[in-house]
Motif scaffolding. Structure first.
Motif, PDB file in Angstrom:
ATOM      1  N   PHE A   1      11.305  -3.880   9.856  1.00  0.00           N
ATOM      2  CA  PHE A   1       9.987  -4.218  10.384  1.00  0.00           C
ATOM      3  C   PHE A   1       9.390  -3.058  11.165  1.00  0.00           C
ATOM      4  CE2 PHE A   1      11.117  -8.771   9.725  1.00  0.00           C
ATOM      5  CZ  PHE A   1      10.040  -9.078   8.920  1.00  0.00           C
ATOM      6  N   ALA A   2      10.205  -2.319  11.900  1.00  0.00           N
ATOM      7  CA  ALA A   2       9.712  -1.149  12.632  1.00  0.00           C
ATOM      8  C   ALA A   2       9.250  -0.071  11.652  1.00  0.00           C
ATOM      9  CB  ALA A   2      10.798  -0.605  13.552  1.00  0.00           C
ATOM     10  N   TYR A   3      10.019   0.168  10.604  1.00  0.00           N
ATOM     11  CA  TYR A   3       9.666   1.172   9.599  1.00  0.00           C
ATOM     12  C   TYR A   3       8.386   0.772   8.864  1.00  0.00           C
ATOM     13  CZ  TYR A   3      10.059   4.157   5.485  1.00  0.00           C
ATOM     14  OH  TYR A   3       9.801   5.067   4.485  1.00  0.00           O
ATOM     15  N   TRP A   4       8.303  -0.490   8.466  1.00  0.00           N
ATOM     16  CA  TRP A   4       7.144  -0.977   7.731  1.00  0.00           C
ATOM     17  C   TRP A   4       5.896  -0.943   8.610  1.00  0.00           C
ATOM     18  CZ3 TRP A   4       4.145  -5.541   8.119  1.00  0.00           C
ATOM     19  CH2 TRP A   4       3.311  -5.773   7.042  1.00  0.00           C
ATOM     20  N   GLY A   5       6.038  -1.276   9.862  1.00  0.00           N
ATOM     21  CA  GLY A   5       4.905  -1.307  10.774  1.00  0.00           C
ATOM     22  C   GLY A   5       4.321   0.055  11.072  1.00  0.00           C
ATOM     23  N   ARG A   6       5.100   1.122  10.909  1.00  0.00           N
ATOM     24  CA  ARG A   6       4.611   2.474  11.185  1.00  0.00           C
ATOM     25  C   ARG A   6       3.878   3.094   9.997  1.00  0.00           C
ATOM     26  NH1 ARG A   6       3.718   4.133  15.848  1.00  0.00           N
ATOM     27  NH2 ARG A   6       4.108   6.229  15.205  1.00  0.00           N
ATOM     28  N   GLN A   7       3.831   2.412   8.889  1.00  0.00           N
ATOM     29  CA  GLN A   7       3.122   2.937   7.716  1.00  0.00           C
ATOM     30  C   GLN A   7       1.621   2.876   7.969  1.00  0.00           C
ATOM     31  OE1 GLN A   7       4.939   4.423   5.305  1.00  0.00           O
ATOM     32  NE2 GLN A   7       6.587   3.836   6.692  1.00  0.00           N
ATOM     33  N   THR A   8       0.907   3.895   7.516  1.00  0.00           N
ATOM     34  CA  THR A   8      -0.523   3.966   7.811  1.00  0.00           C
ATOM     35  C   THR A   8      -1.397   3.478   6.661  1.00  0.00           C
ATOM     36  OG1 THR A   8      -0.546   6.271   7.104  1.00  0.00           O
ATOM     37  CG2 THR A   8      -0.260   5.830   9.451  1.00  0.00           C
ATOM     38  N   SER A   9      -0.940   3.588   5.446  1.00  0.00           N
ATOM     39  CA  SER A   9      -1.792   3.194   4.325  1.00  0.00           C
ATOM     40  C   SER A   9      -1.446   1.785   3.850  1.00  0.00           C
ATOM     41  CB  SER A   9      -1.649   4.180   3.165  1.00  0.00           C
ATOM     42  OG  SER A   9      -0.407   4.032   2.532  1.00  0.00           O
ATOM     43  N   ILE A  10      -2.449   1.091   3.362  1.00  0.00           N
ATOM     44  CA  ILE A  10      -2.262  -0.247   2.814  1.00  0.00           C
ATOM     45  C   ILE A  10      -1.352  -0.177   1.586  1.00  0.00           C
ATOM     46  CG2 ILE A  10      -3.445  -2.198   1.739  1.00  0.00           C
ATOM     47  CD1 ILE A  10      -3.914  -1.944   4.732  1.00  0.00           C
ATOM     48  N   GLU A  11      -1.497   0.893   0.812  1.00  0.00           N
ATOM     49  CA  GLU A  11      -0.668   1.060  -0.391  1.00  0.00           C
ATOM     50  C   GLU A  11       0.815   1.056  -0.029  1.00  0.00           C
ATOM     51  OE1 GLU A  11      -0.083   4.210  -4.086  1.00  0.00           O
ATOM     52  OE2 GLU A  11      -1.375   4.721  -2.404  1.00  0.00           O
ATOM     53  N   ASN A  12       1.191   1.808   0.987  1.00  0.00           N
ATOM     54  CA  ASN A  12       2.596   1.845   1.406  1.00  0.00           C
ATOM     55  C   ASN A  12       3.050   0.509   1.980  1.00  0.00           C
ATOM     56  OD1 ASN A  12       2.999   4.424   0.575  1.00  0.00           O
ATOM     57  ND2 ASN A  12       2.860   5.343   2.608  1.00  0.00           N
ATOM     58  N   LYS A  13       2.171  -0.163   2.717  1.00  0.00           N
ATOM     59  CA  LYS A  13       2.542  -1.462   3.285  1.00  0.00           C
ATOM     60  C   LYS A  13       2.778  -2.503   2.204  1.00  0.00           C
ATOM     61  CE  LYS A  13       0.862  -1.040   7.902  1.00  0.00           C
ATOM     62  NZ  LYS A  13       0.894  -1.839   9.069  1.00  0.00           N
ATOM     63  N   VAL A  14       2.190  -2.317   1.034  1.00  0.00           N
ATOM     64  CA  VAL A  14       2.413  -3.236  -0.081  1.00  0.00           C
ATOM     65  C   VAL A  14       3.621  -2.801  -0.904  1.00  0.00           C
ATOM     66  CG1 VAL A  14       1.439  -4.072  -2.253  1.00  0.00           C
ATOM     67  CG2 VAL A  14       0.016  -3.982  -0.201  1.00  0.00           C
ATOM     68  N   LEU A  15       3.732  -1.493  -1.180  1.00  0.00           N
ATOM     69  CA  LEU A  15       4.785  -1.000  -2.068  1.00  0.00           C
ATOM     70  C   LEU A  15       6.183  -1.032  -1.447  1.00  0.00           C
ATOM     71  CD1 LEU A  15       3.051   2.002  -3.836  1.00  0.00           C
ATOM     72  CD2 LEU A  15       3.662  -0.207  -4.807  1.00  0.00           C
ATOM     73  N   ILE A  16       6.297  -0.755  -0.177  1.00  0.00           N
ATOM     74  CA  ILE A  16       7.617  -0.678   0.449  1.00  0.00           C
ATOM     75  C   ILE A  16       8.369  -2.009   0.361  1.00  0.00           C
ATOM     76  CG2 ILE A  16       8.774  -0.417   2.685  1.00  0.00           C
ATOM     77  CD1 ILE A  16       6.905   1.948   3.174  1.00  0.00           C
ATOM     78  N   PRO A  17       7.766  -3.166   0.707  1.00  0.00           N
ATOM     79  CA  PRO A  17       8.511  -4.426   0.513  1.00  0.00           C
ATOM     80  C   PRO A  17       8.856  -4.689  -0.956  1.00  0.00           C
ATOM     81  CG  PRO A  17       6.685  -4.779   1.994  1.00  0.00           C
ATOM     82  CD  PRO A  17       6.532  -3.407   1.441  1.00  0.00           C
ATOM     83  N   MET A  18       7.993  -4.231  -1.880  1.00  0.00           N
ATOM     84  CA  MET A  18       8.313  -4.396  -3.302  1.00  0.00           C
ATOM     85  C   MET A  18       9.536  -3.578  -3.685  1.00  0.00           C
ATOM     86  SD  MET A  18       4.698  -4.357  -5.199  1.00  0.00           S
ATOM     87  CE  MET A  18       3.603  -5.741  -5.178  1.00  0.00           C
ATOM     88  N   TYR A  19       9.638  -2.361  -3.181  1.00  0.00           N
ATOM     89  CA  TYR A  19      10.822  -1.532  -3.447  1.00  0.00           C
ATOM     90  C   TYR A  19      12.073  -2.158  -2.848  1.00  0.00           C
ATOM     91  CZ  TYR A  19       7.629   2.162  -4.951  1.00  0.00           C
ATOM     92  OH  TYR A  19       6.666   2.890  -5.590  1.00  0.00           O
ATOM     93  N   TRP A  20      11.953  -2.730  -1.648  1.00  0.00           N
ATOM     94  CA  TRP A  20      13.095  -3.388  -1.025  1.00  0.00           C
ATOM     95  C   TRP A  20      13.548  -4.584  -1.855  1.00  0.00           C
ATOM     96  CZ3 TRP A  20      10.720  -3.342   4.549  1.00  0.00           C
ATOM     97  CH2 TRP A  20      10.897  -2.078   5.103  1.00  0.00           C
ATOM     98  N   LEU A  21      12.601  -5.374  -2.345  1.00  0.00           N
ATOM     99  CA  LEU A  21      12.963  -6.523  -3.189  1.00  0.00           C
ATOM    100  C   LEU A  21      13.587  -6.079  -4.503  1.00  0.00           C
ATOM    101  CD1 LEU A  21       9.997  -8.976  -2.642  1.00  0.00           C
ATOM    102  CD2 LEU A  21      12.391  -9.363  -2.087  1.00  0.00           C
ATOM    103  N   LYS A  22      13.030  -5.031  -5.103  1.00  0.00           N
ATOM    104  CA  LYS A  22      13.586  -4.508  -6.350  1.00  0.00           C
ATOM    105  C   LYS A  22      15.028  -4.051  -6.161  1.00  0.00           C
ATOM    106  CE  LYS A  22      13.078  -0.411  -7.983  1.00  0.00           C
ATOM    107  NZ  LYS A  22      12.691   0.872  -8.453  1.00  0.00           N
TER     108      LYS A  22
END
Length: 90
Positions: free
Chosen positions: A58-79
């Motif tokens: 959550f700390a890592y995800w919260g520090r992301q600045t772009s909406i694209e990264n905030k969407v893609l990072i949880p998808m990569y984690w789920l994958k």
């Protein structure tokens, strides 16, 4: 740059939030010793295990600045959760 500080500028003070790490196998760790400004540190209890991993993510995800990264990072984690890490070379 020339050691002149503006009248409205504050001097830099480093504020430590502790250290976090992901160590694999759905485990993480948090070291909360010496949290705060140097000389005014507070000891926060450390944490290990799955809860520490969630806190790190959550700390890592919260520090992301772009909406694209905030969407893609949880998808990569789920994958990686469902299919494992991709260890192939190109």
């Amino acid at each position: 740059f020339n050691n002149k500080q503006g009248e409205d500028e504050k001097p830099f003070r480093y504020f430590s939030l502790g250290s976090m790490a992901s160590v694999g196998n759905f485990k993480g760790l948090y070291d909360g010793s010496k949290v705060g400004v140097k000389g005014e540190e507070v000891d926060v209890p450390g944490m290990t295990g799955f809860l520490a991993l969630l806190m790190w993510r959550f700390a890592y995800w919260g520090r992301q600045t772009s909406i694209e990264n905030k969407v893609l990072i949880p998808m990569y984690w789920l994958k990686s959760f469902f299919f494992g890490r991709d260890i192939s070379r190109f």
